[in-house]
Scaffold this active site. Sequence first.
Site, PDB file in Angstrom:
ATOM      1  N   HIS A  97       4.519 -65.943  70.261  1.00  0.00           N
ATOM      2  CA  HIS A  97       5.266 -65.931  71.529  1.00  0.00           C
ATOM      3  C   HIS A  97       6.364 -64.859  71.505  1.00  0.00           C
ATOM      4  CE1 HIS A  97       3.707 -69.570  73.587  1.00  0.00           C
ATOM      5  NE2 HIS A  97       3.392 -69.939  72.345  1.00  0.00           N
ATOM      6  N   ASP A 112      25.832 -70.263  92.807  1.00  0.00           N
ATOM      7  CA  ASP A 112      24.723 -69.870  93.667  1.00  0.00           C
ATOM      8  C   ASP A 112      25.144 -69.764  95.133  1.00  0.00           C
ATOM      9  OD1 ASP A 112      23.214 -69.906  91.361  1.00  0.00           O
ATOM     10  OD2 ASP A 112      22.403 -71.901  91.723  1.00  0.00           O
ATOM     11  N   GLY A 147       0.148 -72.188  77.194  1.00  0.00           N
ATOM     12  CA  GLY A 147      -0.076 -73.438  77.917  1.00  0.00           C
ATOM     13  C   GLY A 147      -0.468 -74.544  76.970  1.00  0.00           C
ATOM     14  N   LYS A 169      19.195 -67.165  87.167  1.00  0.00           N
ATOM     15  CA  LYS A 169      20.633 -67.449  87.165  1.00  0.00           C
ATOM     16  C   LYS A 169      21.450 -66.275  86.618  1.00  0.00           C
ATOM     17  CE  LYS A 169      23.812 -70.738  87.781  1.00  0.00           C
ATOM     18  NZ  LYS A 169      23.886 -71.640  88.927  1.00  0.00           N
ATOM     19  N   CYS A 171      -0.687 -66.473  73.433  1.00  0.00           N
ATOM     20  CA  CYS A 171      -1.071 -67.817  72.984  1.00  0.00           C
ATOM     21  C   CYS A 171      -2.291 -68.322  73.763  1.00  0.00           C
ATOM     22  CB  CYS A 171       0.130 -68.759  73.077  1.00  0.00           C
ATOM     23  SG  CYS A 171      -0.091 -70.303  72.145  1.00  0.00           S
ATOM     24  N   TYR A 172      -2.134 -69.323  74.642  1.00  0.00           N
ATOM     25  CA  TYR A 172      -3.289 -69.775  75.434  1.00  0.00           C
ATOM     26  C   TYR A 172      -3.866 -68.610  76.230  1.00  0.00           C
ATOM     27  CZ  TYR A 172      -6.163 -72.560  78.626  1.00  0.00           C
ATOM     28  OH  TYR A 172      -7.225 -73.077  79.336  1.00  0.00           O
ATOM     29  N   GLU A 209       8.108 -63.906  73.943  1.00  0.00           N
ATOM     30  CA  GLU A 209       9.136 -64.183  74.954  1.00  0.00           C
ATOM     31  C   GLU A 209      10.310 -64.984  74.417  1.00  0.00           C
ATOM     32  OE1 GLU A 209       5.978 -67.452  75.766  1.00  0.00           O
ATOM     33  OE2 GLU A 209       6.161 -65.545  74.699  1.00  0.00           O
TER      34      GLU A 209
END
Length: 526
Positions: free
Chosen positions: A176, A234, A54, A375, A81-82, A178
């Site tokens: 990070h 979609d 964050g 998605k 992280c945060y 991710e």
Amino acid sequence: MHSKILIIDFGSQVTQLIARRVRDSGVFSEVYPYDVSDEFIRNYGASGVILSGGPNSVIDDETPRAPQAVFELGVPVLGICYGMQTMAAQLGGQVENGKVREFGYAEVRARGHTKLLQDIVDFTTTEGHGMLKVWMSHGDKVNVMPAGFKLMASTDNCPIAGMADEERQFYAVQFHPEVTHTVQGAALIGRFVHEICGCKSDWNMPDYINEAVAAIRAQVGSDDVILGLSGGVDSSVAAALIHRAIGDQLTCVFVDHGLLRLDEGKMVMEMFAENLGVKVIHVDATAQFMGHLAGVTDPEQKRKIIGREFVEVFQVESAKIKNAKWLAQGTIYPDVIESAGKGKKGHTIKSHHNVGGLPETLHLKLLEPLRELFKDEVRKLGVALGLPESMVYRHPFPGPGLGVRILGEVKKEFADLLRRADAIFIEELRNTKVEGTDQNWYQATSQAFAVFLPVKSVGVMGDGRTYEYVVALRAVQTQDFMTAHWAHLPHELLGKVSNRIINEVRGINRVVYDISGKPPATIEWE
């Protein structure tokens, strides 16, 4: 019931990537804002919790904190992280402003042989230290670990780049995992969710179909459902899924505003009405849309007119379906996350009305069967439902269609020229392999299209002078559509596309290529 990982969001720009990493490992995950209640945390049923990064500083007053229940659940917790910093602060450690900030590539030394990092390594130093290539983005850092924690990782600038209390199964990393820049990120998150949290790989799209079909049947019962079919991924996947669940109780309304790609209306009708047996009302409203767009040049005004007229046509057609009680939409999970606030009480999640902003005057209940999916999951679901990959993996197409790819006033004549030029560009991208790979250039680009420019230029064809229109070609490569690079298409490919457009589309005598990145440019021109 699926195993579930709960992700607590502190406002990072990449929190969604955590959820996608977890789901890519075959485990269901959801994102909720940091200010959900302790009661929500206790009742959620998480097998593990991940605290995101964050933009705030833990040192400042009134900055976000994790709900205390996270640390009392008795399940593993991973702080990123945060998330690491607030874990440290809330459990009795200390955080300080770093003298040297770290943004970008870093090499982290793994320490302590914790279960999280055991045997996960990118390279080993001559001294025998295991090293990880990671992505850092922080100013603050933990300078005192809470009681019970041991050092798990470090860098020269960040002596405590990872910490662990293995008895309570609390882990935290300053980098990070991710993002794709962290080479072993997928392995680290996979280790956390499978080996530490004990989650099974039970989240995949073929198996999800049966669950989703059962849920739709339970929700809808014997009522009828209407869906605004755009031809996009979609709404198409939503239509196929709902039809699998309730058959003839679904009616789709396909509004052709005259701003679709070449033969798109025909393709949609063939795919749904003829191949899948879905009831589709096809409304050709080209004259209505073009009439209202006449003389309008402002992009925002064009968007509003197209959205308004879509609603108008959809309402007229929907009124003819007397037993409809539900409005189905292709809302997907990023819509849900982004429409949740980041501040206090931000967990009141509002749905995106992504079928042109349909009004409450329809008096219909909302059915959103894709609202849990990203998605890429929607695309996999579409393939599992039997939709052709060529449709499911098409590039994004804006809601207003060619209306925002025709600069200035929209005219049917311009739309006809543009859709033919665009089709040639896409055809040649599909027909040209990227050298040294199995991909073609359509697969290697994230979005590619032609843009009609409202200017004329002088040309020569044969012995005659021409004075005709110009189209620009645009092709970009991106991971997240937040930033994008222009695609370095081979000159031979661009030359072939240009020759074909000029020779085959009478009315165009010049083709240019857009080499702007995002930023400063946007991907679409309007």
